[in-house]
Each structure stands twice: as C-alpha cells, then as structure tokens.
Scaffold this motif. Structure first.
Motif, mmCIF file in Angstrom:
data_model
loop_
_atom_site.group_PDB
_atom_site.id
_atom_site.type_symbol
_atom_site.label_atom_id
_atom_site.label_comp_id
_atom_site.label_asym_id
_atom_site.label_seq_id
_atom_site.Cartn_x
_atom_site.Cartn_y
_atom_site.Cartn_z
ATOM 1 N N GLN A 157 -30.766 -0.870 -28.494
ATOM 2 C CA GLN A 157 -29.590 -0.007 -28.391
ATOM 3 C C GLN A 157 -29.767 1.048 -27.304
ATOM 4 O O GLN A 157 -28.806 1.399 -26.618
ATOM 5 C CB GLN A 157 -29.306 0.668 -29.735
ATOM 6 N N VAL A 158 -31.003 1.554 -27.156
ATOM 7 C CA VAL A 158 -31.241 2.529 -26.088
ATOM 8 C C VAL A 158 -30.962 1.904 -24.725
ATOM 9 O O VAL A 158 -30.318 2.518 -23.855
ATOM 10 C CB VAL A 158 -32.678 3.075 -26.170
ATOM 11 N N LEU A 159 -31.431 0.661 -24.521
ATOM 12 C CA LEU A 159 -31.256 0.005 -23.218
ATOM 13 C C LEU A 159 -29.874 -0.623 -23.092
ATOM 14 O O LEU A 159 -29.091 -0.270 -22.200
ATOM 15 C CB LEU A 159 -32.341 -1.061 -23.034
ATOM 16 N N PHE A 160 -29.568 -1.572 -23.995
ATOM 17 C CA PHE A 160 -28.305 -2.307 -23.882
ATOM 18 C C PHE A 160 -27.107 -1.432 -24.238
ATOM 19 O O PHE A 160 -26.031 -1.564 -23.641
ATOM 20 C CB PHE A 160 -28.336 -3.554 -24.776
ATOM 21 N N GLY A 161 -27.284 -0.547 -25.252
ATOM 22 C CA GLY A 161 -26.186 0.348 -25.607
ATOM 23 C C GLY A 161 -25.842 1.293 -24.466
ATOM 24 O O GLY A 161 -24.678 1.447 -24.097
ATOM 25 N N SER A 162 -26.867 1.910 -23.890
ATOM 26 C CA SER A 162 -26.620 2.809 -22.758
ATOM 27 C C SER A 162 -26.031 2.046 -21.579
ATOM 28 O O SER A 162 -25.110 2.531 -20.909
ATOM 29 C CB SER A 162 -27.928 3.493 -22.341
ATOM 30 N N ALA A 220 -23.561 7.966 -21.474
ATOM 31 C CA ALA A 220 -23.985 6.620 -21.861
ATOM 32 C C ALA A 220 -25.255 6.667 -22.700
ATOM 33 O O ALA A 220 -25.372 5.946 -23.707
ATOM 34 C CB ALA A 220 -24.195 5.764 -20.618
ATOM 35 N N MET A 221 -26.198 7.511 -22.321
ATOM 36 C CA MET A 221 -27.439 7.614 -23.087
ATOM 37 C C MET A 221 -27.185 8.250 -24.454
ATOM 38 O O MET A 221 -27.754 7.824 -25.467
ATOM 39 C CB MET A 221 -28.478 8.421 -22.303
ATOM 40 N N GLN A 222 -26.322 9.257 -24.510
ATOM 41 C CA GLN A 222 -25.987 9.853 -25.802
ATOM 42 C C GLN A 222 -25.345 8.815 -26.729
ATOM 43 O O GLN A 222 -25.655 8.762 -27.921
ATOM 44 C CB GLN A 222 -25.038 11.032 -25.602
#
Length: 750
Positions: A310-315, A328-330
């Motif tokens: 989620q940190v990588l693909f979500g952002s 995006a990171m938040q």
C-alpha cells in the motif's frame, strides 16, 4: 428470579471491558479503535484466565449491525456527488491499487506453496482496504477535515463497489468456469443499474417524505425514521445480492442530500459509537493465539506485504491520478490494512468450500495487526515525505508532482461533447426507471390483479398502468435536450450536423418503442407488426401530450430540487463554501470547518487575544453563529461555544489548530458535589459585623460569594432587599450560597 439471557451478560461484559480498556488507551493518547480490538481479544474464549463471551454468534450479529451503522454514518458524511465532482482521479487510483495488491497477494500465496484458489482469494482479500477502520482512525486522529482524507474515502467507496464485482468473479472461478468479458460487463451493469435506481428513486421520494412531515418530526422520530430507512435499504441490498453494509452506505448517501443530513448525523452518532465499538470488539474476539503461533511467519510476511504494497502501490496509484507526492503518500500510508470486505471474501471462499480452513483466521490476524498499525502508518506519512523531500533532488520532486493520467483539460468542452454526455446520462437514467417499473408491475402487480379480474382484463389493466407510469420517463427521454442551446447551435452551425442530431432522436424513439412493445408482447399474443404499431402510436401520443409534458417537467424539477436541497439550505443560511476554495487547493491550503466546543477556554475571547494567526498560521474567514454569518471577522470579534469557525490553512496548520481547539477545555470540577447551592435562614445578631451596614457594602456577595434572596417580614411575606438597605440587628435574611460559604458567613455573623 428469571435467569438473564446470555446476550445481556455478554453485552455487559464486552461493554465493561471495552470501557476500561478505552479509558487506558485514552490516557495513553492512543486511538480508541485499538482499545476496542484489545478488549475483544481479552473477552474472547481464547483467553482462559478471565471471563469470556458465552455466545459469540450473538456478538457477531451485533458487530454486523455495527458495520452497517458505521457505513450509514459514512454515507451521511460523504455523498456520491463528491465522487462525481472528482472526475476520473479516484477511478484511476482505485483500479491501480486493486490490480497491484491482487497481484501481490497471489504472488505471496504462491511463494508459501498454497493452492491456486487460496492464492486467488488471498489476492482479493489483500486488495480491499477497510473503510470502517480508516474512517474511525481519521475520526480518532482528528484528520477528517484534511483534504487527503476525502481522497482516501472516495477510493475506499469505489473499492467497496468493485469488491461486489470481484465476489461475482470469484464465485464463477470457484465453480470451475472462467469469467469472460461478457460476465464482467454484466456484473458491472447490474451494479450500475441498481445504484442508479436506488439513488434516483431515493432522492425523489425520501426528501419529499421528510419535507411533507417536517412539522411532525422531532429528534426522536427523526432518529427512528433514519435508522428504519437504513435497515430497510440494508435488507433490500441483501435481497439483490449485495452486502447489508453497502445498502446502509447507499441510504446514508441519499440522506446526505437532504436538509436534515447534519441533524441526522448528530442523532445517529451515539448509536454508531455503541454498535461500532461492538463491531471492533467482535473483530478482536476472532484472534486465535494458536493460529498466530502456527502461522506466525506467513502472517508476518502478509502484514509486511500489505504495508509495503500500500505504501508503494497506493502512493503510486494516487500519484498517477493527479495528486501531489505528499498527498499521495498520505493516502497510500492510510490504506495499509484490510478489513470487513476481506472477511466477507474469506467467508465466501469457505462457504463455497474452495479455500483452506486456515486462511480465514490468518486473514483475521493480519487484519487485526494492520488495524493496530493503521494510526501509526497515518502519522508516519508526513515524516517519510519530509525525508524524501530532503534527500531527493528538487527536479525529481517536481517531476513526481506532475505525474498524472487524469489531467483536466483547460479547453472549453465542445457542443457535441456536452450534448452527448447529457443525452447519455438522461437516457440511461430513464431506461433504468422504465425497466424498474416494468419489472415491479409484471412481477408483483400482475399476479395480484389476476386474482381479482379475469386474465384478459387483468393483462389490459396491468399493461395500461405500466405504460402510464412509464410515460413521463419515456417522453422525457425522447424530448430532453432537443431544444437546448447545444442542440440549436449544432443544428444552425452546419447542415451536416442535422443528420446525426436527427439520428439521436430516432434512437431514443426506438428505445421507447421497444420498451412499450415489450410490455404489450408480454401481456398479449397479437402479431408483432400490430404490436409495433400500437407501441409507435402510444409513443406518439406521449410526445404530443401537453399534460404529460407538464407532469414530466414537474417530476424532473422536484428531483433536482431534492438533489440540491442541502445546497439551497446552505445558500439561504450562508453556510455554502466560498467559490475561491477551489483555487486554494492548488496552493496546498484549503478551508475547513470547526466547532467551538462547550467548556472551551477560548469562549468569550476575541480573535485578537487568541492570536490564531501567530500561533497556528490559520486565518479565520467566517464565523457561523446560529443563523448569523460573520464574514471576515475583526480582531475584536469574540468567539462563543457552538460557533462554527471556517479557517484557511495548510493540513499541518489546521491539524494543530483543531487539536488545541478540542483539548483546551476547562477541567471538570473534581468536587462537583460540594457546589450544591443551599438556601439558609440567617438572623442578624446584635454583635454581627453586618449590623448597621448597607447591603451593597456588607461584602456578603463579594467576600462570601452568597446572595441575599429576601428579608422575612412575617410568616408568609418575603420582601426584596434593595442595595442601600441598612441591615439591622434582628433582621431575618434568606441567603443562597454553597455550604462552605454559608458556614463562613454564619461564623462571622455570630
């Protein structure tokens, strides 16, 4: 004495334990949702050293109700209109995140050597972040006012909708067949059909019902009506193959467009808090220490996969949807958990008998662990961004901020595009309403009327009523936008435009004729040519009917009025957000609403004394006080409890402002029992220090904090004492004050 049922004992146990644990978590300044999960683990049968819940099935049922009310409250706070206004951005982010997380889940399951179906279902579970948990975490952390929170909730709602399609696909795969494009499109069309029907019918009927009964509804009846509508939509949702929680969310989003939305949200909040607590307790009860030990390594790896994924693909998903790197990171860090839909998918796999028994408790354990980590992941987003900002070149940061697949065009839309978009929207809506009318009439009304009349007459009555009910929709579909500015401009602009414009009308006429033909063909056995002629004749009568025109226009205006009722109320009361808010979003600042709580130490202070700009960097643009709106308040303007303050600032500034606003309160009096006011009869003695003094200079009010109520002049007469009255020996005074102050006064009066 009768024995209490287990459900009452269990409820008493979980609420007592949850209350104690959450007090501890509140003291430690931790999110309450974590306390509920811990409480659930403590009262579960897996903890042998303390009391445990006797009947888990009842608690699970209450937990399901909790999910329903939580999503109902979410719908009240976040309407579908907000998603539509965001355009393609949340769709791009959702599709990217779901696809990447599904792939990551299947690869992770394959590395553990699990079966093919376990891997496929695991991918579906890992792709679904928890709407309930994130919503609760944002609420506990005071982040719901921040802009990125709205972006996350948009994607979560779309994920929940996509989860329904995913469950259909997984069921098909479990049955041994491969889902093709036709089945996928069919599932999406079914969901779209149901959603549009619910939304259109709900917006038309529910605000109308609330408006006509507004004088009869008080807070109590409004709460009952709202929860009744929520449960009714939940039941209807399960009947058509969706989850009850999804139906509750839809009803919340419908009520969000009404004038009563804010009042309903406040009334429902205590109910939501109660059942929401039971839901999170029920999740904690599912944690089995034996499974945690046996599958400790896979659980740890799945937790790491979710967090990192989620940190990588979500952002990345939010980044390519047009958000800045920080936002995006938040967003990506906020979605690092799985929740209720993952449980539903796991339950589906177990009920179909296609996944292993261990997978469900493993997923529950992963969900609980990631739930624990969610608040910390949300808080970690900004420090991680700050680290990247310090170490990455500024050119890279600028390039990442400009990555997007949903860039908005600054060019004005052409007449063709505007006309086709509007025609498509109206045509789809009216087709859905017509199809729903046909389905209801032929499925329910026709069998009923056949019991009352002969078959021939029953068919005639049902057919005429069906066409009559559909007629406003069909006429509006045919005539809508035929006299619009876009249509006229295209008609006069070029003679080549006239053929496609006429064709657009013909297509709509054919669709309307086909719907009427279907009703006639279903109820009669005449030749097709005759039925087509009858259908064409009916459609022609609809087009030329003046009364039908007035009826369809009235219905459409009423629908638009209901849809805009909350906006209209905001404009009338001066609560509508200013137009310049959209320009602020491009500059990393935005407007947020805050309410000054009762007991605030700020109450009565002026803006100049509070120095909000110096302390927090925020600017107060408006203060809403009842029906009064104070725009651009001066430094001399005082704030009062209940004031709604509109402040402008960045996310960090508004968060700091919100935290102090909620926490800077007067301490509760630990000796409140000693503050009781008492009435005492006092006789001024001969040697009293108050004798021969005027009441105003006696110091009774200033020194003793007591008040003279009156002077006794006989058994029934009590006269008011004027300030310049000279107290005399023998006067009988009635004095009000606290016990301690009265005793001090009596001592000095001797």
């Amino acid at each position: 004495m009768a024995e209490l049922p287990h459900i009452v004992k269990d409820l008493a146990l979980i609420l007592m334990v949850a209350g104690l644990v959450t007090i501890i978590f509140k003291k430690l300044k931790q999110p309450l949702v974590l306390g509920y999960v811990v409480a659930g683990f403590l009262v579960s049968p897996h903890m042998p050293y303390i009391m445990s819940v006797a009947d888990r099935s009842n608690i699970q049922t209450w937990g399901d109700i909790g999910v329903m009310f939580l999503l109902f409250s979410l719908g009240l706070d976040f309407s579908f209109k907000k998603i539509v206004k965001m355009g393609a951005s949340p769709i791009i982010a959702t599709c990217t995140i779901v696809f990447c997380m599904m792939l990551l889940g299947m690869v992770t399951g394959h590395l553990f050597g699990w079966s093919r179906m376990d891997c496929i279902f695991l991918g579906g579970m890992l792709a679904m972040s928890s709407t309930t948990i994130i919503y609760k975490a944002f609420d506990d952390l005071g982040l719901r006012q921040q802009r990125f929170a709205g972006l996350v909730m948009s994607v979560l709602i779309l994920e929940d909708i996509l989860a329904i399609v995913m469950m259909v696909m997984l069921s098909t795969i479990a049955n041994g067949s491969s889902p093709d494009g036709e089945m996928m499109i069919g599932s999406i069309m079914k969901i779209g059909f149901i959603l549009i029907l619910w939304f259109v019918v709900g917006i038309f009927l529910i605000p109308l019902m609330l408006r006509t009964t507004r004088k009869l509804i008080n807070n109590e009846t409004l709460l009952i009506v709202s929860l009744g509508l929520c449960c009714a939509m939940a039941v209807l949702s399960t009947k058509v193959g969706f989850s009850s929680a999804f139906g509750a969310f839809v009803m919340g989003s419908i009520l969000a467009e009404t004038v009563e939305a804010e009042k309903i949200a406040k009334l429902v909040e205590p109910v939501k808090n109660l059942f929401g607590a039971i839901f999170f307790v029920s999740v904690g009860m599912l944690v089995d220490p034996h499974v945690l030990i046996e599958y400790a390594f896979p659980i740890a790896m799945l937790v790491l996969a979710i967090l990192a994924g989620q940190v990588l693909f979500g952002s990345f998903g939010f980044l390519i949807s047009g958000q800045s790197l920080k936002s995006a990171m938040q967003c990506g860090f906020s979605m690092a958990q799985i929740g209720e839909f993952s449980f539903i998918i796991a339950s589906l796999g177990l009920s179909l008998g296609v996944i292993s028994q261990f997978l469900y408790p493993v997923v529950v354990a992963v969900s609980v662990i990631t739930t624990f980590l969610t608040p910390y992941m949300i808080r970690l987003a900004t420090p991680c961004y700050n680290i990247l900002e310090r170490h990455l070149p500024q050119s890279w940061i600028a390039a990442l901020n400009n990555i997007t697949l949903s860039r908005q065009s600054t060019l004005p839309q052409g007449n063709w595009k505007r006309l086709l978009v509007q025609l498509s929207r109206f045509t789809v809506i009216y087709i859905i309403l017509s199809c729903a009318t046909i389905t209801l009439m032929l499925s329910f009304f026709l069998p009923f009327v056949r019991h009352l009349l002969p078959t021939l007459w029953a068919n005639i009555v049902c057919g005429l009523l069906t066409v009559l009910i559909m007629s406003p929709f069909l006429r509006a579909m045919i005539m809508k936008k035929n006299h619009s500015e876009e249509f006229k401009a295209l008609w006069n602009e070029n003679s080549y435009n006239r053929i496609p414009l006429i064709f657009s009308i013909v297509v709509r006429v054919v669709i309307a004729t086909a719907l009427v033909f279907y009703v006639c063909n279903y109820l009669t056995r005449f030749a097709n040519a005759l039925l087509i002629s009858v259908a064409v004749g009916m459609v022609a009568l609809m087009v030329v009917s003046r009364s039908l025109k007035r009826r369809s226009i009235k219905m459409e205006r009423m629908f638009l009025q209901n849809l805009r009722s909350r906006d209209i109320e905001a404009q009338v009361l001066g609560h509508k957000r200013p137009l310049y808010e959209g320009h602020l979003l491009d500059r990393d600042i935005h407007i947020a609403d805050f309410e000054l709580p009762e007991g605030s130490t700020w109450a009565g202070e002026t803006l100049a004394d509070l120095k909000l700009r110096n302390k927090y960097g925020v600017l107060v643009s408006s203060i809403l006080r009842g029906k009064q709106r104070i725009n651009i308040p001066h430094g001399s303007t005082a704030v009062m409890p209940g004031d709604k303050i509109q402040a402008i600032g960045s996310d960090d500034q508004l968060t700091m402002f919100s935290t102090d606003l909620k926490t800077q309160l007067y301490d509760e009096d630990p000796e409140i029992e000693k503050r009781e006011m008492k009435l005492r009869q006092v006789i001024i003695g001969k040697k009293s220090v108050f004798a021969d003094k005027a009441l105003e200079s006696s110091g009774i009010r200033e020194q003793y904090n007591c008040m003279v109520v009156g002077l006794e002049e006989g058994k029934e007469n009590l006269s008011q004492v004027v300030p310049n009255y000279i107290l005399k020996s023998g006067d009988i005074l009635w004095i009000v004050g606290e016990q301690e102050n009265l005793e001090k006064f009596s001592k000095d009066n001797q």
